[in-house]
Scaffold this motif. Structure first.
Motif, PDB file in Angstrom:
ATOM      1  N   TYR A 242      -5.913  -5.317  10.862  1.00  0.00           N
ATOM      2  CA  TYR A 242      -6.181  -5.423   9.424  1.00  0.00           C
ATOM      3  C   TYR A 242      -7.572  -4.888   9.109  1.00  0.00           C
ATOM      4  N   LYS A 243      -8.558  -5.358   9.854  1.00  0.00           N
ATOM      5  CA  LYS A 243      -9.941  -4.957   9.612  1.00  0.00           C
ATOM      6  C   LYS A 243     -10.137  -3.469   9.899  1.00  0.00           C
ATOM      7  N   LYS A 244      -9.469  -2.970  10.937  1.00  0.00           N
ATOM      8  CA  LYS A 244      -9.561  -1.552  11.258  1.00  0.00           C
ATOM      9  C   LYS A 244      -9.008  -0.705  10.119  1.00  0.00           C
ATOM     10  N   PHE A 245      -7.916  -1.171   9.520  1.00  0.00           N
ATOM     11  CA  PHE A 245      -7.324  -0.413   8.414  1.00  0.00           C
ATOM     12  C   PHE A 245      -8.204  -0.480   7.173  1.00  0.00           C
ATOM     13  N   VAL A 246      -8.841  -1.633   6.956  1.00  0.00           N
ATOM     14  CA  VAL A 246      -9.784  -1.764   5.837  1.00  0.00           C
ATOM     15  C   VAL A 246     -10.876  -0.712   5.946  1.00  0.00           C
ATOM     16  N   LYS A 247     -11.338  -0.452   7.171  1.00  0.00           N
ATOM     17  CA  LYS A 247     -12.436   0.487   7.394  1.00  0.00           C
ATOM     18  C   LYS A 247     -11.957   1.924   7.593  1.00  0.00           C
ATOM     19  N   SER A 248     -10.669   2.146   7.514  1.00  0.00           N
ATOM     20  CA  SER A 248     -10.116   3.480   7.765  1.00  0.00           C
ATOM     21  C   SER A 248     -10.403   4.429   6.608  1.00  0.00           C
ATOM     22  N   ASP A 304       1.552   2.020  -1.526  1.00  0.00           N
ATOM     23  CA  ASP A 304       2.026   2.035  -0.136  1.00  0.00           C
ATOM     24  C   ASP A 304       0.900   1.663   0.825  1.00  0.00           C
ATOM     25  N   ASP A 305      -0.300   2.163   0.549  1.00  0.00           N
ATOM     26  CA  ASP A 305      -1.451   1.847   1.400  1.00  0.00           C
ATOM     27  C   ASP A 305      -1.748   0.349   1.376  1.00  0.00           C
ATOM     28  N   LEU A 306      -1.737  -0.228   0.191  1.00  0.00           N
ATOM     29  CA  LEU A 306      -2.039  -1.656   0.046  1.00  0.00           C
ATOM     30  C   LEU A 306      -0.930  -2.517   0.643  1.00  0.00           C
ATOM     31  N   GLU A 307       0.298  -2.043   0.542  1.00  0.00           N
ATOM     32  CA  GLU A 307       1.413  -2.748   1.162  1.00  0.00           C
ATOM     33  C   GLU A 307       1.221  -2.815   2.669  1.00  0.00           C
ATOM     34  N   TYR A 308       0.817  -1.716   3.267  1.00  0.00           N
ATOM     35  CA  TYR A 308       0.633  -1.685   4.716  1.00  0.00           C
ATOM     36  C   TYR A 308      -0.513  -2.595   5.146  1.00  0.00           C
ATOM     37  N   LEU A 309      -1.535  -2.678   4.328  1.00  0.00           N
ATOM     38  CA  LEU A 309      -2.649  -3.572   4.641  1.00  0.00           C
ATOM     39  C   LEU A 309      -2.165  -5.011   4.758  1.00  0.00           C
ATOM     40  N   GLU A 310      -1.355  -5.453   3.813  1.00  0.00           N
ATOM     41  CA  GLU A 310      -0.825  -6.816   3.889  1.00  0.00           C
ATOM     42  C   GLU A 310       0.164  -6.961   5.044  1.00  0.00           C
ATOM     43  N   ASP A 311       0.938  -5.923   5.290  1.00  0.00           N
ATOM     44  CA  ASP A 311       1.879  -5.976   6.408  1.00  0.00           C
ATOM     45  C   ASP A 311       1.154  -6.205   7.734  1.00  0.00           C
ATOM     46  N   LEU A 312       0.028  -5.545   7.911  1.00  0.00           N
ATOM     47  CA  LEU A 312      -0.748  -5.724   9.143  1.00  0.00           C
ATOM     48  C   LEU A 312      -1.179  -7.174   9.307  1.00  0.00           C
ATOM     49  N   GLN A 313      -1.626  -7.782   8.229  1.00  0.00           N
ATOM     50  CA  GLN A 313      -2.089  -9.169   8.315  1.00  0.00           C
ATOM     51  C   GLN A 313      -0.949 -10.103   8.671  1.00  0.00           C
ATOM     52  N   MET A 382       4.647   5.017  10.817  1.00  0.00           N
ATOM     53  CA  MET A 382       5.418   3.805  10.544  1.00  0.00           C
ATOM     54  C   MET A 382       5.931   3.756   9.107  1.00  0.00           C
ATOM     55  N   SER A 383       5.994   4.906   8.473  1.00  0.00           N
ATOM     56  CA  SER A 383       6.424   4.922   7.064  1.00  0.00           C
ATOM     57  C   SER A 383       7.882   4.503   6.894  1.00  0.00           C
ATOM     58  N   GLN A 384       8.689   4.635   7.953  1.00  0.00           N
ATOM     59  CA  GLN A 384      10.094   4.226   7.889  1.00  0.00           C
ATOM     60  C   GLN A 384      10.334   2.962   8.710  1.00  0.00           C
ATOM     61  N   ARG A 385       9.329   2.145   8.836  1.00  0.00           N
ATOM     62  CA  ARG A 385       9.411   0.939   9.667  1.00  0.00           C
ATOM     63  C   ARG A 385      10.446  -0.046   9.144  1.00  0.00           C
ATOM     64  N   LYS A 386      11.023  -0.795  10.074  1.00  0.00           N
ATOM     65  CA  LYS A 386      11.947  -1.869   9.710  1.00  0.00           C
ATOM     66  C   LYS A 386      11.182  -3.066   9.160  1.00  0.00           C
ATOM     67  N   TRP A 387      10.017  -3.357   9.797  1.00  0.00           N
ATOM     68  CA  TRP A 387       9.236  -4.541   9.434  1.00  0.00           C
ATOM     69  C   TRP A 387       8.391  -4.197   8.207  1.00  0.00           C
ATOM     70  N   ARG A 388       8.933  -4.520   7.055  1.00  0.00           N
ATOM     71  CA  ARG A 388       8.260  -4.215   5.791  1.00  0.00           C
ATOM     72  C   ARG A 388       8.359  -5.454   4.919  1.00  0.00           C
ATOM     73  N   SER A 389       7.246  -6.092   4.674  1.00  0.00           N
ATOM     74  CA  SER A 389       7.278  -7.375   3.977  1.00  0.00           C
ATOM     75  C   SER A 389       7.892  -7.267   2.590  1.00  0.00           C
ATOM     76  N   SER A 390       7.784  -6.110   1.956  1.00  0.00           N
ATOM     77  CA  SER A 390       8.390  -5.938   0.628  1.00  0.00           C
ATOM     78  C   SER A 390       9.898  -6.152   0.668  1.00  0.00           C
ATOM     79  N   TYR A 391      10.528  -5.749   1.766  1.00  0.00           N
ATOM     80  CA  TYR A 391      11.975  -5.857   1.892  1.00  0.00           C
ATOM     81  C   TYR A 391      12.410  -7.191   2.490  1.00  0.00           C
ATOM     82  N   ILE A 392      11.594  -7.735   3.381  1.00  0.00           N
ATOM     83  CA  ILE A 392      12.029  -8.951   4.064  1.00  0.00           C
ATOM     84  C   ILE A 392      11.409 -10.225   3.505  1.00  0.00           C
ATOM     85  N   LEU A 393      10.317 -10.105   2.745  1.00  0.00           N
ATOM     86  CA  LEU A 393       9.639 -11.308   2.249  1.00  0.00           C
ATOM     87  C   LEU A 393       9.331 -11.294   0.759  1.00  0.00           C
TER      88      LEU A 393
END
Length: 483
Positions: A242-248, A304-313, A382-393
């Motif tokens: 998460y932190k690494k992506f914040v600084k990316s 999409d970028d912000l979605e991935y940030l939350e997904d990492l957490q 990972m743009s086509q990842r299965k684990w996507r909180s938008s779809y599962i949560l």
């Protein structure tokens, strides 16, 4: 320019460079793609709001055809559901209400300071949306995290849809022998339960149903509250993905571009950008048919970028990012298997809980597991990842297991799993999602063979085991003091 990239490793780096502008782009009066949120009739980014995505946007079709299994009859159902759309927590309310000050600054940037970018500025429609936005003064701390009207409707009509396709299981007259309901010790799950039974049995149905109060140690619906090693795990601090992506470069560019789009000559703080995203998501979930003013601050790619940030957490906090997470829902898996393996009553079991309980259960069952882990350095692949909180949560997310009787098959007892009213079909040990009950039991026998009281929170180190014993004792003492 918008660049659409394929998941081909060889071109990922080039694709990333083309998809983003230099970090100092706002100094030259440019920031990002031209985009007008209010005039976008599709708004596909609304399906990528991570755990605050509206259920109505990502749920399965209402035809009910996905539940039909030729020559098989449904006999039992097990439902594990998150509460519906809610209000923010108390502390979050305070920070979101302060967005009114930021709104005034943005309007001044456009109308007084004339500092909007030459390219990528907000359109007039979006600026008008922002001018009309205000914090609802009726949303106060006393209603922190309460279920909203939209949340009530989500659970009520979910029940109506399930009853329509399973009338022999979900009968419209309550019988205490045929139904078992439970919810956690929170207003939003209790209200979600009440909305659900209203959908099944009519208005005020909950007044005629007796539900056992949540136990002191609710290791079925909130096991993570009693597992210190899980609670103490790092998912957002230094060194985390998460932190690494914040600084990316991706996130640095996002903050820079959003700031420029809103008329700032300097980058806003990340927390300010996150507050705007949070308000965007809540507004859209509360008012599904109306555009959210704060969503206009972002382009679809930035969402999409912000979605991935939350997904990492969430991935590292409660899913495959840590082995312990695969054991925490031991009691829930056992409860599901116990319900499915017999023909005894009740026919329906329905539990109402929280997003963390849902994702931990999916992790225990090994659903939506990608071949690679989510990391800061593999975002594009990972743009086509299965684990996507938008779809599962999303709000009101629900995992449903349905038992079918198939008299023409050698294995009569079958099980199908559904998430958010969509069949889970990519299980390599089932035939197009239709699993033999015997295979389900074999697949998850490690849970039935374990003592869940010990297994669910087993982590390395004696201190972790000791903590998992002490924490429930503390919870029990606090419960007695509060009684």
């Amino acid at each position: 320019m918008v660049v659409r990239c394929k998941s081909i490793d060889l071109i990922l780096f080039i694709c990333a460079l083309l998809a983003s502008k230099p970090i100092n782009a706002q100094r030259s009066g440019e920031c990002c793609q031209e985009y007008c949120y209010d005039l976008d009739n599709e708004r596909p980014q609304s399906a990528h709001f991570a755990s605050k995505t509206s259920y109505l946007i990502v749920k399965g079709p209402e035809t009910g055809r996905q539940y039909l299994v030729p020559n098989c009859n449904p006999t039992k159902i097990w439902i594990f559901a998150r509460h519906g759309t809610r209000l923010p927590e108390g502390e979050r309310m305070q920070s979101l209400s302060q967005l009114e000050d930021l709104r005034d600054e943005i309007i001044a940037n456009y109308e007084k300071r004339h500092s909007k970018p030459a390219i990528g500025a907000m359109c007039e429609n979006d600026l008008d949306l922002l001018k009309r936005w205000h914090w609802n003064q009726n949303i106060t701390a006393q209603y922190a995290a309460f279920l909203t009207v939209q949340g009530w409707e989500e659970l009520k009509f979910m029940a109506i849809r399930y009853q329509r396709v399973f009338p022999n299981i979900l009968e419209n007259i309550y019988d205490k022998n045929k139904f078992l309901f439970r919810y956690t010790n929170t207003q939003r799950t209790e209200a979600s339960y009440k909305a659900f039974v209203e959908g099944l049995f009519g208005p005020n149905a909950h007044e005629h149903i007796q539900v056992q109060p949540p136990p002191t140690n609710d290791t079925l619906l909130r096991p993570y509250d009693y597992c210190a090693p899980h609670d103490m795990s790092k998912s957002k601090g230094d060194g985390t993905e998460y932190k690494k992506f914040v600084k990316s470069q991706t996130m640095t560019q996002l903050v820079s571009d959003v700031s420029s789009r809103l008329g700032y000559k300097y980058p806003l703080k990340l927390q300010q950008v996150m507050d705007m995203f949070e308000m965007c998501r809540f507004d859209q979930a509360w008012n599904i048919g109306s555009p959210s003013a704060w969503c206009a601050a972002f382009t679809p790619t930035q969402i999409d970028d912000l979605e991935y940030l939350e997904d990492l957490q969430k991935y590292y906090k409660s899913s495959y990012g840590r082995e312990l997470n695969s054991r925490i829902q031991c009691a829930a898996v056992n409860d599901m298997l116990h319900h499915l393996e017999t023909n005894n009553l009740p026919k329906t079991v329905a539990y109402f809980t929280h997003s963390k309980a849902i994702v931990l259960l999916l992790t225990a069952l090994r659903f939506f597991k990608d071949s690679d882990s989510l990391r800061a350095d593999n975002y594009y692949s990972m743009s086509q990842r299965k684990w996507r909180s938008s779809y599962i949560l999303p709000f009101a997310s629900n995992l449903v297991a349905i038992k079918y009787d198939c008299p023409n098959d050698m294995e009569r007892d079958k099980v199908m799993f559904f998430l958010n009213e969509k069949p889970i079909t990519d299980l390599d040990w089932c035939k197009v999602g239709l699993c033999n009950l015997a295979d389900v039991k074999e697949r998850y026998k490690k849970f039935t063979q374990a003592n869940c009281d010990e297994y669910y929170c087993t982590d390395s180190g004696a201190s972790s085991i000791l903590a998992s014993i002490i924490l429930p004792l503390i919870a029990m003492i606090l419960h007695k003091l509060a009684a």
